[in-house]
Design a protein around this motif. Structure first.
Motif, PDB file in Angstrom:
ATOM      1  N   LEU A 281       4.042   2.089   1.817  1.00 16.40           N
ATOM      2  CA  LEU A 281       3.605   1.851   0.888  1.00 16.40           C
ATOM      3  C   LEU A 281       4.093   1.748  -0.273  1.00 16.40           C
ATOM      4  CD1 LEU A 281      -0.310   1.886   2.940  1.00 16.40           C
ATOM      5  CD2 LEU A 281       1.505  -0.209   2.489  1.00 16.40           C
ATOM      6  N   ARG A 282       4.538   2.811  -0.784  1.00 19.49           N
ATOM      7  CA  ARG A 282       4.860   2.372  -2.730  1.00 19.49           C
ATOM      8  C   ARG A 282       6.287   2.297  -2.810  1.00 19.49           C
ATOM      9  NH1 ARG A 282       1.987   7.956  -2.377  1.00 19.49           N
ATOM     10  NH2 ARG A 282       4.006   9.493  -2.398  1.00 19.49           N
ATOM     11  N   VAL A 283       7.237   2.081  -1.714  1.00 25.75           N
ATOM     12  CA  VAL A 283       8.326   2.455  -1.693  1.00 25.75           C
ATOM     13  C   VAL A 283       9.317   1.378  -1.336  1.00 25.75           C
ATOM     14  CG1 VAL A 283       9.267   4.673  -1.260  1.00 25.75           C
ATOM     15  CG2 VAL A 283       8.837   3.450  -0.014  1.00 25.75           C
ATOM     16  N   CYS A 284       8.404  -0.181  -0.587  1.00 28.30           N
ATOM     17  CA  CYS A 284       8.636  -0.661   0.090  1.00 28.30           C
ATOM     18  C   CYS A 284       8.094  -1.743  -0.384  1.00 28.30           C
ATOM     19  CB  CYS A 284       7.568  -1.113   1.527  1.00 28.30           C
ATOM     20  SG  CYS A 284       9.134   0.298   2.800  1.00 28.30           S
ATOM     21  N   HIS A 285       8.725  -2.772  -0.424  1.00 25.48           N
ATOM     22  CA  HIS A 285       8.844  -4.247  -1.510  1.00 25.48           C
ATOM     23  C   HIS A 285       7.100  -4.720  -0.678  1.00 25.48           C
ATOM     24  CE1 HIS A 285       9.181  -8.273  -3.988  1.00 25.48           C
ATOM     25  NE2 HIS A 285       8.569  -8.701  -3.339  1.00 25.48           N
ATOM     26  N   SER A 286       7.075  -4.716   0.481  1.00 21.24           N
ATOM     27  CA  SER A 286       5.458  -5.366   1.433  1.00 21.24           C
ATOM     28  C   SER A 286       5.451  -4.354   1.902  1.00 21.24           C
ATOM     29  CB  SER A 286       5.541  -6.357   1.460  1.00 21.24           C
ATOM     30  OG  SER A 286       4.377  -7.214   2.952  1.00 21.24           O
ATOM     31  N   PRO A 287       3.711  -3.893   1.771  1.00 21.43           N
ATOM     32  CA  PRO A 287       3.172  -3.345   3.164  1.00 21.43           C
ATOM     33  C   PRO A 287       3.613  -3.746   4.617  1.00 21.43           C
ATOM     34  CG  PRO A 287       1.612  -4.911   1.675  1.00 21.43           C
ATOM     35  CD  PRO A 287       2.688  -4.831   1.353  1.00 21.43           C
ATOM     36  N   ARG A 288       4.308  -4.926   5.021  1.00 22.70           N
ATOM     37  CA  ARG A 288       4.046  -6.065   6.496  1.00 22.70           C
ATOM     38  C   ARG A 288       6.023  -4.727   6.589  1.00 22.70           C
ATOM     39  NH1 ARG A 288       6.395 -11.740   5.298  1.00 22.70           N
ATOM     40  NH2 ARG A 288       7.614 -11.049   3.390  1.00 22.70           N
ATOM     41  N   THR A 289       6.242  -3.994   5.388  1.00 15.82           N
ATOM     42  CA  THR A 289       7.048  -2.974   6.541  1.00 15.82           C
ATOM     43  C   THR A 289       6.899  -1.741   6.967  1.00 15.82           C
ATOM     44  OG1 THR A 289       8.702  -3.583   4.906  1.00 15.82           O
ATOM     45  CG2 THR A 289       9.112  -1.368   5.722  1.00 15.82           C
ATOM     46  N   ALA A 290       5.119  -1.726   5.978  1.00 15.25           N
ATOM     47  CA  ALA A 290       4.798  -0.434   7.179  1.00 15.25           C
ATOM     48  C   ALA A 290       4.206  -0.991   8.113  1.00 15.25           C
ATOM     49  CB  ALA A 290       3.898  -0.304   6.114  1.00 15.25           C
ATOM     50  N   VAL A 291       3.792  -1.785   8.325  1.00 10.65           N
ATOM     51  CA  VAL A 291       2.877  -2.256   9.731  1.00 10.65           C
ATOM     52  C   VAL A 291       3.683  -2.791  10.523  1.00 10.65           C
ATOM     53  CG1 VAL A 291       1.615  -4.554  10.709  1.00 10.65           C
ATOM     54  CG2 VAL A 291       0.922  -3.343   8.171  1.00 10.65           C
ATOM     55  N   GLN A 323      -0.297   5.858  15.365  1.00 15.28           N
ATOM     56  CA  GLN A 323      -1.839   5.650  15.717  1.00 15.28           C
ATOM     57  C   GLN A 323      -2.528   6.257  14.307  1.00 15.28           C
ATOM     58  OE1 GLN A 323      -4.581   8.055  15.481  1.00 15.28           O
ATOM     59  NE2 GLN A 323      -3.043   9.831  16.719  1.00 15.28           N
ATOM     60  N   GLY A 324      -1.692   7.483  13.722  1.00 17.06           N
ATOM     61  CA  GLY A 324      -1.824   7.980  12.324  1.00 17.06           C
ATOM     62  C   GLY A 324      -1.979   6.940  10.842  1.00 17.06           C
ATOM     63  N   GLY A 325      -1.311   5.868  11.187  1.00 21.12           N
ATOM     64  CA  GLY A 325      -0.483   5.521  10.623  1.00 21.12           C
ATOM     65  C   GLY A 325      -1.275   4.512  10.952  1.00 21.12           C
ATOM     66  N   GLY A 326      -1.465   3.914  11.540  1.00 21.39           N
ATOM     67  CA  GLY A 326      -2.018   2.560  11.743  1.00 21.39           C
ATOM     68  C   GLY A 326      -3.529   2.584  10.830  1.00 21.39           C
ATOM     69  N   ILE A 327      -4.233   3.163  11.675  1.00 20.50           N
ATOM     70  CA  ILE A 327      -5.775   3.572  10.611  1.00 20.50           C
ATOM     71  C   ILE A 327      -4.963   3.538   8.770  1.00 20.50           C
ATOM     72  CG2 ILE A 327      -5.499   6.259  11.064  1.00 20.50           C
ATOM     73  CD1 ILE A 327      -8.588   5.679  11.190  1.00 20.50           C
ATOM     74  N   THR A 328      -4.458   4.848   8.758  1.00 22.63           N
ATOM     75  CA  THR A 328      -4.369   4.758   7.176  1.00 22.63           C
ATOM     76  C   THR A 328      -4.056   3.204   6.119  1.00 22.63           C
ATOM     77  OG1 THR A 328      -3.333   6.813   7.954  1.00 22.63           O
ATOM     78  CG2 THR A 328      -2.619   5.953   6.003  1.00 22.63           C
ATOM     79  N   VAL A 329      -3.208   2.250   7.054  1.00 22.70           N
ATOM     80  CA  VAL A 329      -2.366   1.239   6.548  1.00 22.70           C
ATOM     81  C   VAL A 329      -3.689   0.073   6.713  1.00 22.70           C
ATOM     82  CG1 VAL A 329      -1.757  -0.498   8.665  1.00 22.70           C
ATOM     83  CG2 VAL A 329      -0.649  -0.205   6.527  1.00 22.70           C
ATOM     84  N   VAL A 330      -3.983  -0.056   7.693  1.00 24.24           N
ATOM     85  CA  VAL A 330      -5.218  -0.735   7.245  1.00 24.24           C
ATOM     86  C   VAL A 330      -6.578  -0.471   6.501  1.00 24.24           C
ATOM     87  CG1 VAL A 330      -7.581  -1.307   8.893  1.00 24.24           C
ATOM     88  CG2 VAL A 330      -5.107  -1.341   9.930  1.00 24.24           C
ATOM     89  N   PHE A 331      -6.764   0.872   6.278  1.00 25.46           N
ATOM     90  CA  PHE A 331      -7.631   1.228   5.384  1.00 25.46           C
ATOM     91  C   PHE A 331      -7.339   1.127   3.817  1.00 25.46           C
ATOM     92  CE2 PHE A 331     -10.043   2.225   8.888  1.00 25.46           C
ATOM     93  CZ  PHE A 331     -11.690   1.517   9.355  1.00 25.46           C
ATOM     94  N   SER A 332      -5.828   1.181   3.931  1.00 19.80           N
ATOM     95  CA  SER A 332      -5.426   1.287   2.594  1.00 19.80           C
ATOM     96  C   SER A 332      -5.566  -0.367   2.183  1.00 19.80           C
ATOM     97  CB  SER A 332      -4.095   1.701   2.726  1.00 19.80           C
ATOM     98  OG  SER A 332      -3.775   3.403   2.504  1.00 19.80           O
TER      99      SER A 332
END
Length: 400
Positions: A281-291, A323-332
Motif C-alpha cells: 500500500l505504501r509503494v504502489c500507486h494504487s491499492p488496487r495492486t494490493a487487492v 487471507q492475512g493480507g485480505g483482512i489487512t487491505v480491507v480495513f486499511s
C-alpha cells in the motif's frame, strides 16, 4: 489513493499510555479473537462422540460465532459508543472467558450457550480494534493493522496445533477451557493500556468534525464495496478453516493430529500477508495492486489443491498469506476512507456485520457441498468463487 480523512485535526486527544503498551494490548486481544472458535475444529469428531451428536451439529460451534459477528455487530457498535472503547472491550473479555468455560462444562445446550457468548464477545473486539488504531495510532495504522491480522492467525495456529495434544493429555473439555488463561492475560494488559482513556473521549468521538462533507456514510459506494469484498474474504477463510484438516486427511491420508498441525500452515502464513500488504500500500500507486496480489494468492489455494494436492504446503502458504493480507487491505481502506472517528466505527461495523453474516454460511455450505458430492472438487470451487467476489469488489473499491 484517497486523501487523509478531512477531520483528522479535530480528533480528540486520548490520554493514553505509551503506544508500545497499547500495541501489545491489541496483539494480545487479537490472539483471543479467532483461537477460541477454531479450537473446536481439530477435535470435532471427539466432541461429537462425547456429546452424542452429528458432525454437522458440532459445526454449529464454529459457525454460530461467525453468525454473531454479523448479526450482533450493530449491538457491539452501540455498546462501544456507550461504554467507550477501553471499558467496552474489558466487558467483552469477561463475557468471552465465561463463554469459553461454559462451552466445556456440560452437554450440547451449555456448549451452544457458551459458543453464543464467545461470538458476542469477539464481535465487540472485532469492531473496537480498527477504531482504536484509527484514534490512537493513526501514524502507524498500516503496520499495526498488519500486526493485528498476524496475531489473529497466530491465535488460530496455536489452538489448531496444540488443542489435540492437550486433549490427549486431559480431555477436550479441559483443552478448550484452558485457552481462557490467555483471555485473562489479555484483559490485564488491555486494562493497563487503556485505563487513562476517559468516557469523555468516547463521547467526543461521536461528534463529526466540522469539515465532514459528502453523502451520508452508508450511501457511499465504497462502504458497500468493502462489505462485499470482506464477505468474499471471510466466507473463503471460514470455509477453509473449518474443513482443511478433514480435506488433508481424506486427500493425503494424514492422521487427525497431523492434519490439525499441517492445516496451521494456512494460519501462520498469514503473518507474511499481514505485514506485506502495508508495504504494498505504501509503494504502489494504487491499492488496487494490493487487492489483485492478494486475490491471486488466495486463488492459488483452491486451484492448487484441485490440480496438484501433493503441493499442499505451497498452496496453504499462499492462501494463508492471502487471507492475512485480505483482512489487512480491507480495513486499511476503512481507516483511510473514514472521514471521522464516528464514521470509522460505523463503517467498520457495517463491513464486518455484512461480511460475517455471509461468512457464517461458509462452513455449512462447504460441508454440505462436500457431503452432497462425496469429494472435495466442488467445495474447492465454492471457495474459488468467494475469492472471485473479493477480487471484483475489492478492485472496484480500491479505485482512486
Amino acid at each position: 489513493m484517497s486523501s487523509p480523512p478531512a477531520t483528522a485535526p479535530a480528533r480528540p486527544v486520548a490520554p493514553t499510555v505509551a503506544p508500545g503498551l497499547l500495541v501489545a494490548a491489541i496483539l494480545l486481544l487479537a490472539l483471543n479473537l479467532r483461537g477460541p472458535i477454531v479450537a473446536v475444529s481439530p477435535v470435532a469428531e471427539t466432541i461429537a462422540a462425547d456429546l452424542g451428536v452429528s458432525a454437522a451439529t458440532v459445526g454449529l460451534l464454529t459457525s454460530l460465532p461467525v453468525l454473531c459477528f454479523g448479526l450482533a455487530t450493530p449491538l457491539a457498535s452501540l455498546l462501544l459508543a456507550r461504554l467507550g472503547l477501553g471499558r467496552g472491550v474489558l466487558v467483552a473479555l469477561g463475557v468471552l472467558l465465561a463463554g469459553i468455560v461454559l462451552r466445556s462444562v456440560g452437554g450440547l445446550p451449555t456448549a451452544v450457550a457458551g459458543t453464543l457468548l464467545i461470538g458476542l464477545a469477539i464481535t465487540v473486539g472485532n469492531v473496537a480494534v480498527p477504531v482504536v488504531i484509527g484514534r490512537d495510532l493513526p501514524e502507524r495504522a498500516g503496520a499495526v493493522l498488519g500486526g493485528y491480522t498476524a496475531a489473529l492467525n497466530v491465535g488460530s495456529m496455536l489452538t489448531l496445533s496444540l488443542t489435540v495434544p492437550i486433549a490427549g493429555l486431559v480431555d477436550w473439555r479441559f483443552a478448550l477451557a484452558g485457552w481462557g488463561l490467555l483471555v485473562v492475560v489479555s484483559a490485564v494488559v488491555w486494562h493497563r493500556a487503556t485505563r487513562a482513556v476517559r468516557g469523555a473521549v468516547a463521547v467526543a468521538e461521536e461528534r463529526p468534525g466540522p469539515s465532514t462533507v459528502g453523502p451520508v456514510w452508508w450511501r457511499r459506494p465504497i462502504v458497500w464495496g468493502l462489505t462485499l469484498a470482506f464477505a468474499g474474504q471471510a466466507f473463503a477463510y471460514y470455509g477453509v478453516t473449518a474443513w482443511l484438516p478433514l480435506l488433508l486427511r481424506d486427500e493425503l491420508g494424514m492422521t487427525e493430529s497431523g492434519a490439525g498441525l499441517s492445516s496451521s500452515v494456512f494460519q501462520i502464513a498469514a503473518v507474511v500477508g499481514a505485514f506485506g500488504v502495508p508495504v504494498l500500500l505504501r509503494v504502489c500507486h494504487s491499492p488496487r495492486t494490493a487487492v489483485l496480489v492478494v486475490s491471486a494468492a488466495w486463488a492459488a489455494l483452491p486451484v492448487g489443491l484441485l490440480v496438484a494436492p501433493a503441493g499442499w504446503p505451497v498452496w496453504c502458504a499462499l492462501g494463508g498469506a492471502a487471507q492475512g493480507g485480505g483482512i489487512t487491505v480491507v480495513f486499511s481502506l476503512v481507516v483511510r476512507r473514514a472521514r471521522d472517528l464516528a464514521e470509522n466505527r460505523r463503517m467498520s461495523a457495517l463491513v464486518q456485520g455484512g461480511g460475517y453474516t455471509v461468512a457464517a454460511a461458509g462452513p455449512a455450505v462447504v460441508g454440505a457441498v462436500h457431503e452432497a458430492t462425496g469429494g472435495w472438487t466442488a467445495p474447492l470451487l465454492v471457495v474459488a468463487a468467494a475469492v472471485l467476489v473479493l477480487a471484483a469488489a475489492g478492485t472496484l473499491s480500491a479505485r482512486s
